[in-house]
Design a protein around this motif. Structure first.
Motif, PDB file in Angstrom:
ATOM      1  N   UNK A   1     111.004  53.687  17.652  1.00 18.09           N
ATOM      2  CA  UNK A   1     110.254  52.631  18.305  1.00 18.09           C
ATOM      3  C   UNK A   1     111.218  51.665  18.971  1.00 18.09           C
ATOM      4  N   UNK A   2     110.968  51.363  20.208  1.00 22.13           N
ATOM      5  CA  UNK A   2     111.818  50.426  20.936  1.00 22.13           C
ATOM      6  C   UNK A   2     111.566  49.017  20.402  1.00 22.13           C
ATOM      7  N   UNK A   3     112.623  48.301  19.958  1.00 22.70           N
ATOM      8  CA  UNK A   3     112.420  46.995  19.331  1.00 22.70           C
ATOM      9  C   UNK A   3     112.069  45.878  20.299  1.00 22.70           C
ATOM     10  N   UNK A   4     112.098  46.117  21.595  1.00 17.41           N
ATOM     11  CA  UNK A   4     111.771  45.050  22.539  1.00 17.41           C
ATOM     12  C   UNK A   4     110.983  45.608  23.710  1.00 17.41           C
ATOM     13  N   UNK A   5     110.226  44.730  24.336  1.00 13.52           N
ATOM     14  CA  UNK A   5     109.644  45.026  25.640  1.00 13.52           C
ATOM     15  C   UNK A   5     110.559  44.332  26.631  1.00 13.52           C
ATOM     16  N   UNK A   6     111.099  45.047  27.557  1.00 13.15           N
ATOM     17  CA  UNK A   6     112.118  44.483  28.433  1.00 13.15           C
ATOM     18  C   UNK A   6     111.559  43.761  29.638  1.00 13.15           C
ATOM     19  N   UNK A   7     112.180  42.636  29.957  1.00 13.48           N
ATOM     20  CA  UNK A   7     111.984  41.941  31.218  1.00 13.48           C
ATOM     21  C   UNK A   7     113.394  41.790  31.767  1.00 13.48           C
ATOM     22  N   UNK A   8     113.714  42.388  32.875  1.00 11.35           N
ATOM     23  CA  UNK A   8     115.046  42.308  33.455  1.00 11.35           C
ATOM     24  C   UNK A   8     115.152  41.137  34.411  1.00 11.35           C
ATOM     25  N   UNK A   9     116.367  40.893  34.882  1.00 14.61           N
ATOM     26  CA  UNK A   9     116.620  39.767  35.786  1.00 14.61           C
ATOM     27  C   UNK A   9     115.678  39.767  36.977  1.00 14.61           C
ATOM     28  N   UNK A  10     115.275  40.932  37.448  1.00 14.92           N
ATOM     29  CA  UNK A  10     114.403  40.990  38.611  1.00 14.92           C
ATOM     30  C   UNK A  10     112.969  40.614  38.265  1.00 14.92           C
ATOM     31  N   UNK A  11     112.607  40.618  37.000  1.00 14.86           N
ATOM     32  CA  UNK A  11     111.243  40.295  36.602  1.00 14.86           C
ATOM     33  C   UNK A  11     110.950  38.821  36.816  1.00 14.86           C
ATOM     34  N   UNK A  12     109.692  38.513  37.147  1.00 13.93           N
ATOM     35  CA  UNK A  12     109.302  37.121  37.371  1.00 13.93           C
ATOM     36  C   UNK A  12     109.466  36.290  36.112  1.00 13.93           C
ATOM     37  N   UNK A  13     109.331  36.894  34.951  1.00 15.88           N
ATOM     38  CA  UNK A  13     109.359  36.128  33.712  1.00 15.88           C
ATOM     39  C   UNK A  13     110.728  35.565  33.395  1.00 15.88           C
ATOM     40  N   UNK A  14     111.767  36.039  34.035  1.00 16.48           N
ATOM     41  CA  UNK A  14     113.088  35.596  33.612  1.00 16.48           C
ATOM     42  C   UNK A  14     114.043  35.505  34.793  1.00 16.48           C
ATOM     43  N   UNK A  15     114.048  34.390  35.472  1.00 13.35           N
ATOM     44  CA  UNK A  15     114.974  34.172  36.554  1.00 13.35           C
ATOM     45  C   UNK A  15     115.835  32.977  36.242  1.00 13.35           C
ATOM     46  N   UNK A  16     116.873  32.781  37.012  1.00 17.77           N
ATOM     47  CA  UNK A  16     117.828  31.725  36.713  1.00 17.77           C
ATOM     48  C   UNK A  16     117.618  30.469  37.548  1.00 17.77           C
ATOM     49  N   UNK A 118     123.725  42.350  28.437  1.00 18.71           N
ATOM     50  CA  UNK A 118     124.583  41.988  29.558  1.00 18.71           C
ATOM     51  C   UNK A 118     124.595  40.476  29.760  1.00 18.71           C
ATOM     52  N   UNK A 119     124.459  39.985  30.996  1.00 22.53           N
ATOM     53  CA  UNK A 119     124.542  38.542  31.285  1.00 22.53           C
ATOM     54  C   UNK A 119     123.284  37.782  30.844  1.00 22.53           C
ATOM     55  N   UNK A 120     122.111  38.381  31.015  1.00 23.62           N
ATOM     56  CA  UNK A 120     120.874  37.722  30.593  1.00 23.62           C
ATOM     57  C   UNK A 120     119.789  38.754  30.370  1.00 23.62           C
ATOM     58  N   UNK A 121     119.010  38.530  29.330  1.00 16.71           N
ATOM     59  CA  UNK A 121     117.850  39.368  29.060  1.00 16.71           C
ATOM     60  C   UNK A 121     116.769  38.487  28.454  1.00 16.71           C
ATOM     61  N   UNK A 122     115.561  38.602  28.968  1.00 17.23           N
ATOM     62  CA  UNK A 122     114.385  37.949  28.398  1.00 17.23           C
ATOM     63  C   UNK A 122     113.446  39.057  27.949  1.00 17.23           C
ATOM     64  N   UNK A 123     112.843  38.881  26.759  1.00 13.22           N
ATOM     65  CA  UNK A 123     112.017  39.951  26.217  1.00 13.22           C
ATOM     66  C   UNK A 123     111.025  39.416  25.198  1.00 13.22           C
ATOM     67  N   UNK A 124     110.031  40.230  24.913  1.00 11.60           N
ATOM     68  CA  UNK A 124     109.071  39.985  23.842  1.00 11.60           C
ATOM     69  C   UNK A 124     109.379  41.026  22.771  1.00 11.60           C
ATOM     70  N   UNK A 125     109.821  40.601  21.593  1.00 11.34           N
ATOM     71  CA  UNK A 125     110.177  41.577  20.549  1.00 11.34           C
ATOM     72  C   UNK A 125     108.957  42.368  20.085  1.00 11.34           C
ATOM     73  N   UNK A 126     109.179  43.623  19.746  1.00 10.87           N
ATOM     74  CA  UNK A 126     108.150  44.455  19.147  1.00 10.87           C
ATOM     75  C   UNK A 126     108.424  44.629  17.655  1.00 10.87           C
ATOM     76  N   UNK A 127     109.516  44.049  17.163  1.00  9.84           N
ATOM     77  CA  UNK A 127     109.900  44.133  15.755  1.00  9.84           C
ATOM     78  C   UNK A 127     110.297  42.750  15.264  1.00  9.84           C
ATOM     79  N   UNK A 128     110.329  42.585  13.958  1.00 16.55           N
ATOM     80  CA  UNK A 128     110.736  41.322  13.351  1.00 16.55           C
ATOM     81  C   UNK A 128     112.097  41.465  12.687  1.00 16.55           C
ATOM     82  N   UNK A 129     112.863  40.378  12.704  1.00 14.01           N
ATOM     83  CA  UNK A 129     114.151  40.369  12.029  1.00 14.01           C
ATOM     84  C   UNK A 129     115.111  39.416  12.711  1.00 14.01           C
ATOM     85  N   UNK A 130     116.333  39.354  12.181  1.00 18.67           N
ATOM     86  CA  UNK A 130     117.356  38.499  12.782  1.00 18.67           C
ATOM     87  C   UNK A 130     117.947  39.193  14.001  1.00 18.67           C
TER      88      UNK A 130
END
Length: 176
Positions: A1-16, A118-130
């Motif tokens: 199971x992938x522990x995150x749902x990815x939003x990359x730099x190009x995604x609207x949810x995570x820009x600089x 890498x330099x930046x990643x924004x995501x919604x975790x699919x798992x719990x933990x540190x």
């Protein structure tokens, strides 16, 4: 199971661009504030805990700045230094993390599979933990690594409160 749902730099949810680390300016919800943590990730140590617990439904952004090296390369024994994107080439046969490149900043949640930051990643975790962070290098080969990354971690309790634009400033953090 992938522990995150990815939003990359190009995604609207995570820009600089706009918003502050405290959340979108002018938002009315009291829960729109982000928790901000700063850390220093050393190149010569594997999997370093961030002290940040994450879980499903939260919105997490991780940003990194700095220079590090995974040791000597080639006939000249040159020691290249590079940023959190890594050495610049994928080496799936020599690195344990096939999802990323040698020397890149990687993360994992609990004991789940590693993922590329890498330099930046924004995501919604699919798992719990540190959230743990590391340089992507061969197990047992960290002793010749040099340098570090300054890392800023922003966490919103609910992904619906995250601003549309996020500005991470890991170089301005008072990292621990």
């Amino acid at each position: 199971m992938n522990p995150i749902y990815r939003f990359r730099r190009a995604a609207m949810a995570c820009t600089l661009l706009a918003a502050t680390a405290a959340g979108a300016s002018g938002a009315a919800e009291p829960g729109n504030k982000a928790e901000s943590q700063c850390r220093t990730v050393q190149a010569n140590a594997a999997w370093q805990g961030s002290g940040v617990s994450v879980g499903p439904g939260q919105f997490i952004c991780v940003g990194a700045e700095g220079l590090w090296s995974h040791g000597g390369q080639g006939i000249q024994a040159m020691t290249p230094f590079y940023g959190p994107e890594g050495f610049g080439k994928d080496e799936p046969n020599t690195v344990p993390e096939v999802v990323s490149r040698t020397g890149a900043l990687i993360g994992r949640i609990g004991a789940n599979a590693p993922f590329l930051i890498e330099r930046q990643l924004c995501f919604i975790p699919a798992a719990s933990g540190e959230l743990s962070l590391s340089m992507n290098d061969q197990p047992g080969a960290f002793d010749n690594n040099r340098g570090s990354m300054h890392v800023q971690i922003l966490k919103w309790a609910d992904y619906r409160w995250a601003p549309r634009r996020i500005r991470l400033e890991p170089q301005a953090c008072n990292a621990r």
